[in-house]
Design a protein around this motif. Structure first.
Motif, PDB file in Angstrom:
ATOM      1  N   ARG A 200       0.800  -1.232   0.086  1.00  0.00           N
ATOM      2  CA  ARG A 200      -0.153  -0.066  -0.134  1.00  0.00           C
ATOM      3  C   ARG A 200       0.752   1.018   0.014  1.00  0.00           C
ATOM      4  O   ARG A 200       0.526   2.232  -0.632  1.00  0.00           O
ATOM      5  CB  ARG A 200      -1.123  -0.023   1.040  1.00  0.00           C
ATOM      6  CG  ARG A 200      -1.878  -0.858   0.985  1.00  0.00           C
ATOM      7  CD  ARG A 200      -3.068  -1.213   2.226  1.00  0.00           C
ATOM      8  NE  ARG A 200      -2.303  -1.730   3.338  1.00  0.00           N
ATOM      9  CZ  ARG A 200      -2.867  -1.995   4.635  1.00  0.00           C
ATOM     10  NH1 ARG A 200      -3.802  -1.365   4.828  1.00  0.00           N
ATOM     11  NH2 ARG A 200      -1.915  -2.606   5.380  1.00  0.00           N
ATOM     12  N   ALA A 201       1.854   1.145   0.589  1.00  0.00           N
ATOM     13  CA  ALA A 201       2.801   2.472   0.772  1.00  0.00           C
ATOM     14  C   ALA A 201       3.287   3.150  -0.410  1.00  0.00           C
ATOM     15  O   ALA A 201       3.497   4.159  -0.556  1.00  0.00           O
ATOM     16  CB  ALA A 201       3.991   2.445   1.697  1.00  0.00           C
TER      17      ALA A 201
ATOM     18  N   THR B 245       2.021   3.349  -3.483  1.00  0.00           N
ATOM     19  CA  THR B 245       1.309   4.195  -3.937  1.00  0.00           C
ATOM     20  C   THR B 245       0.684   5.181  -3.335  1.00  0.00           C
ATOM     21  O   THR B 245      -0.366   5.996  -3.658  1.00  0.00           O
ATOM     22  CB  THR B 245      -0.065   3.373  -4.675  1.00  0.00           C
ATOM     23  OG1 THR B 245      -0.552   2.634  -3.643  1.00  0.00           O
ATOM     24  CG2 THR B 245       0.360   2.529  -5.801  1.00  0.00           C
ATOM     25  N   LEU B 246       1.294   5.687  -2.275  1.00  0.00           N
ATOM     26  CA  LEU B 246       0.824   6.543  -1.148  1.00  0.00           C
ATOM     27  C   LEU B 246       1.861   7.823  -1.197  1.00  0.00           C
ATOM     28  O   LEU B 246       1.523   9.066  -1.375  1.00  0.00           O
ATOM     29  CB  LEU B 246       0.524   5.908   0.069  1.00  0.00           C
ATOM     30  CG  LEU B 246       0.139   7.106   1.365  1.00  0.00           C
ATOM     31  CD1 LEU B 246      -1.172   7.637   0.819  1.00  0.00           C
ATOM     32  CD2 LEU B 246      -0.023   6.285   2.375  1.00  0.00           C
TER      33      LEU B 246
END
Lengths: 200, 483, 249
Positions: free
Chosen positions: A133-134, A136-137
């Motif tokens: 997740r990280a 794309t953040l």
């Protein structure tokens, strides 16, 4: 008595009147055959002030190179696209990129699990080509490649296709806020630039 | 944040002060009208909206009316996915659990996702007392926290502030808690948002513990859902090593598929968007991705009390969209602080008395009366909470709680007198005759303390007629009607 | 449909005492339309002032009186959206409070037969043109209980549009509450007045000569503000406009 037992006891006592549990049909709209979902998807993504472009599979490598030209790019380890010069993030390796290292990069290129036309949403299930997740953040620029065949019409169609056991990130446009006088401003903590490339 | 709602005066007094704040009035009018229009546009796009509302209400009711089963199932699902489940009877217990987890990791700060539950329990103040700084990362929460202010709206806690005020708060206060605001900061919303980005990024990158709430918790799968716009939520949910989520027990939904209808209702009702920028769904611990230690605190704090109220329990369907605040003519004029709670507006006027109980705190007892019963809130509620009906029922509970007073309130005396007169048309006719000019009788019917003055301070009274309708009918028309 | 129909007028306590001309207008109008209307003299009040202030026990005998006055009629017509709403949507709660199954049955029987005036004219009589003449510039405020509790929709507007000589102008923010709200107007007088001030401002923006609505309680509040401001706008109940004819003018 434990907090758990006490709370469950209170809840049972509160429902001692035996209320009838209602049912209601969840509405689903019949697809409007005159609307091309891919076209609608592109319009709705663009409404959020994201960049949207459509291209053929043959054109994709060049479009990708142009999208991230001059940027330091991270890609997930299993991305099936060629992004020259990119840093590879492998979530399960020992030398995974730290948040600070990700913060030093400009852009990320991923695929998506699907796209939703009605709402202009891309959904990541962080499976193949999407990374943890990280990634794309933290980078400020997210380039997301969606195959036209991945675009579904509506939210119920998305729920039909998604796997409940995976972590999911639904993304509708770039990071935004309406916290100042309820006027929408694009760009706060998440990627301020979202670039969706739809391959047809 | 040292500001507190404790000791707030009853609604009419707080409202009077708020009405005199011209800046507040202007900010609120602008903001509520902006969001009303946006909501109306995106709701009109869905011909199935009314069916969706019905389905949304039924979905939440299904969870609430089998809540004990759902909670046990949620606990099993979460535990099987590697989360640690805690139960908290009240605010103190929940704060203690969060503080203990944070202290076990030796941290002196946590980063927070905007969460109504943690505001309700006063988590930031409790952590501060333990030497732990809780950094709010939602832009509006940051504005409130830096301004040592109180939230005034569920979705946009700083709705009472305009851009010039926000610039001032950032310039004066950011430096004390981290990276200062840029020297050349203007009141452009984009620049203000960027100042928040820069200020908070260092906190996101170093934080070891994140704290969140959840919009929904799925019993079947153990999925927690956070719906947000800025990406601060994703930062807090994915970058720290440890995640603690404080979840009200009413947030549970039975099945994963139930999220479908709720995610179709919430963004359109809340921010007036087809979909909000970011929705995160996760289940306990995901190996190799995000926090590897995950705690979930299931919070009661009055919810089981509200659930026992057969009329009021529907308030627990609330998905915190704020649509009722945005359309409320009372909220629009007084703002959120006058309600004396983190839950303001129409939903706050029912939720606070339901969570806390009536009959002991005059401030809480004043809330069910903070409405003209116009019904605009019910019309927009995505889960069809009949707020006007719950308000009326709570008014009856407030009156009933005071029925055994040795000296009844003047209002109760006049209501009893009115009821006596109105229970028999002969008494009413006599009252009309006695008062000579019939209109004078009405002021006795309304009979509240000083009603005449409260009416006439800004409104003329109509000239009372010389003859009541009844007298006219008897004089001119009576012909064999029943009586 | 009207043949043999027994129609009762529920004038409401506020109209009985303060606005008898509205009750008289309903009688004139219905008589003109060939409806024989009765005024059951046992009637008093619907009980809404007690119910909405929280005094349910006190409302019970008032609702009993309502039942004894109106049972047996085929239709109960009232020039008040709010009181019609009370009878249709609140009486059951009061009856249940009484624990009297007979009262519950009685209010459930009468409730659906209570009509706000515009509903009776449009739905029962099937009329939108009632032959009225009112040569004035008018704006219309849809009161909250008519609009949201009863759902009268555009019936009042359709009736007004059919009035000869009448110019109907749109009221800005028409659907926003005027701030009356029953005892709210006294218990939260400051907020009530703030809401009324905005409503009065919107009324003045229309340049109308007359503000029309279907509830005299709301009109008393808005009209009270307009009068205090010496605004030069008068308020008038829908029934009085519809009762006006060229002969009377």
């Amino acid at each position: 008595m434990s907090a758990r037992e006490e709370i469950l006891g209170r809840v049972r006592a509160a429902l001692a009147d035996g209320p009838e549990v209602p049912t209601a049909a969840v509405p689903r709209r019949t697809p409007d055959g005159s609307v091309d979902v891919v076209t609608l998807f592109c319009e709705r993504v663009a409404d959020y002030r994201a960049s949207v472009e459509r291209c053929s599979a043959a054109e994709l490598p060049e479009r990708l190179r142009a999208a991230v030209a001059g940027e330091r790019v991270v890609v997930p380890t299993d991305l099936d696209l060629d992004v020259p010069g990119s840093v590879v993030d492998d979530a399960l390796s020992t030398d995974v990129l730290s948040a600070a290292e990700l913060d030093a990069l400009d852009a990320v290129v991923t695929r998506a699990r699907l796209g939703i036309a009605e709402t202009g949403t891309i959904v990541l299930d962080h499976g193949p080509g999407q990374g943890r997740r990280a990634i794309t953040l933290v980078p400020d620029h997210h380039v997301c490649v969606v195959d036209a065949s991945q675009v579904v019409a509506d939210v119920p169609d998305a729920f039909d296709a998604l796997d409940a056991s995976r972590p999911l990130t639904w993304i509708s446009g770039p990071s935004a806020t309406s916290d100042i006088e309820l006027d929408r401003v694009e760009g706060v903590h998440g990627p301020r630039h979202l670039h969706v490339i739809v391959v047809t | 944040m040292s500001a507190t709602f404790v000791g707030m005066p009853a609604f009419p007094t707080a409202a009077r002060a708020a009405l005199a704040d011209t800046q507040l009035r202007h900010n609120l009018t602008h903001a509520t009208h902006t969001i009303r229009d946006k909501r109306a546009r995106v709701v009109a796009e869905l011909p199935e909206w009314e069916e969706l509302r019905t389905a949304g209400a039924a979905t939440k009711d299904r969870a609430l009316l089998t809540l004990d089963e759902q909670l046990v199932r949620l606990e099993e699902s979460l535990t099987s996915r590697g989360a640690v489940v805690h139960w908290a009877r009240d605010a103190d217990e929940a704060c203690r659990i969060v503080a203990d987890v944070a202290q076990a990791h030796g941290v002196d700060e946590v980063v927070k996702v905007k969460s109504m539950a943690t505001q309700e329990i006063g988590l930031n103040e409790a952590l501060a007392a333990e030497g732990i700084a809780a950094w709010e990362t939602d832009l509006a929460e940051l504005i409130v926290q830096l301004g040592d202010d109180l939230p005034s709206h569920i979705l946009v806690p700083a709705i009472h502030r305009n851009r010039a005020e926000i610039r001032e708060i950032f310039r004066r206060r950011m430096a004390a808690s981290g990276r200062p605001a840029p020297d050349d900061l203007t009141d452009d919303p984009g620049e203000l948002a960027n100042a928040a980005r820069l200020h908070l990024r260092e906190k996101f990158l170093r934080a070891r513990v994140g704290v969140s709430g959840a919009n929904f918790a799925v019993a079947e799968t153990g999925t927690l859902v956070v719906v947000e716009s800025e990406g601060n939520g994703r930062m807090c949910l994915t970058l720290p090593e440890v995640l603690i989520s404080v979840v009200g027990i009413e947030k549970v939904v039975p099945t994963w598929r139930d999220l479908d209808v709720l995610l179709r209702l919430l963004p359109r009702s809340s921010t007036g968007e087809r979909m909000n920028p970011y929705t995160s769904m996760w289940h306990g611990v995901t190996p190799g991705d995000g926090p590897q230690e995950v705690h979930v605190v299931l919070l009661d704090n009055g919810r089981s009390h509200a659930l026992a109220d057969q009329v009021g329990r529907q308030a627990l369907r609330c998905i915190r969209c704020s649509a009722c605040l945005n359309v409320c003519p009372v909220y629009e004029r007084v703002g959120g602080h006058a309600y004396g709670s983190v839950y303001p507006g129409p939903i706050g006027a029912i939720l606070n008395p339901l969570l806390k109980g009536v009959g002991s705190d005059p401030q809480v007892d004043s809330l069910p009366y903070a409405s003209s019963l116009c019904g605009a809130c019910y019309e927009v509620c995505p889960v069809k909470i009949d707020i006007p009906s719950v308000l009326v029922d709570l008014r009856a509970q407030v009156v009933d709680a005071h029925r055994d007073r040795r000296v009844p309130k003047p209002e109760a005396v006049s209501m009893r007198a009115a009821a006596w007169t109105l229970s028999d048309s002969r008494r009413l006719a006599r009252a009309e005759r006695i008062s000579g000019r019939a209109g004078r009788w009405l002021t006795r019917l309304a009979g509240l303390p000083g009603p005449g003055r409260r009416w006439t301070s800004a409104r003329d009274l109509p000239a009372p007629p010389r003859e009541s309708f009844r007298a006219w009918w008897l004089r001119t028309r009576r012909r064999g009607s029943r009586s | 449909m009207m043949d043999g129909m027994r129609v009762a007028l529920m004038v409401t306590c506020v109209n009985d005492v303060l606005f008898p001309r509205t009750g008289r207008a309903v009688v004139d109008l219905l008589t003109r339309l060939g409806v024989e209307v009765d005024f059951p003299e046992a009637q008093t009040c619907c009980g809404q002032p007690m119910v909405n202030t929280g005094y349910l026990d006190e409302a019970v005998p008032v609702v009993r009186t309502f039942v004894s006055a109106f049972e047996g009629y085929d239709a109960v017509v009232t020039p008040s959206g709010s009181c019609a709403g009370s009878a249709r949507h609140q009486h059951r709660m009061v009856a249940e409070r009484s624990g009297d199954a007979g009262l519950v049955a009685a209010v459930s029987e009468i409730g659906p037969r209570v009509y706000e005036l515009s509903e009776f004219l449009v739905d029962v009589l099937g009329l939108t043109d009632v032959g009225a003449y009112f040569p004035h510039r008018v704006t219309y405020h849809p009161t909250c209980h008519s609009l949201r509790l009863l759902g009268v929709g555009d019936r009042p507007r359709r009736l007004l549009e059919a009035v000869r000589g009448l110019t109907l102008v749109d009221l800005p923010e028409a659907e926003e509450c005027c701030g009356f709200g029953g005892t709210f107007a006294m218990k939260n007088a400051d907020v009530s007045v703030a809401m009324g001030a905005d409503k009065a401002r919107h009324v003045r923006e229309t340049d109308a000569e007359v503000l029309v609505a279907g509830d005299n309680s709301c009109l008393m509040h808005i009209g009270g503000m307009l009068s205090r401001q010496r605004a030069g706008v008068r308020v008038m109940h829908l029934a009085e406009v519809l009762a006006s004819t060229e002969a009377a003018a």
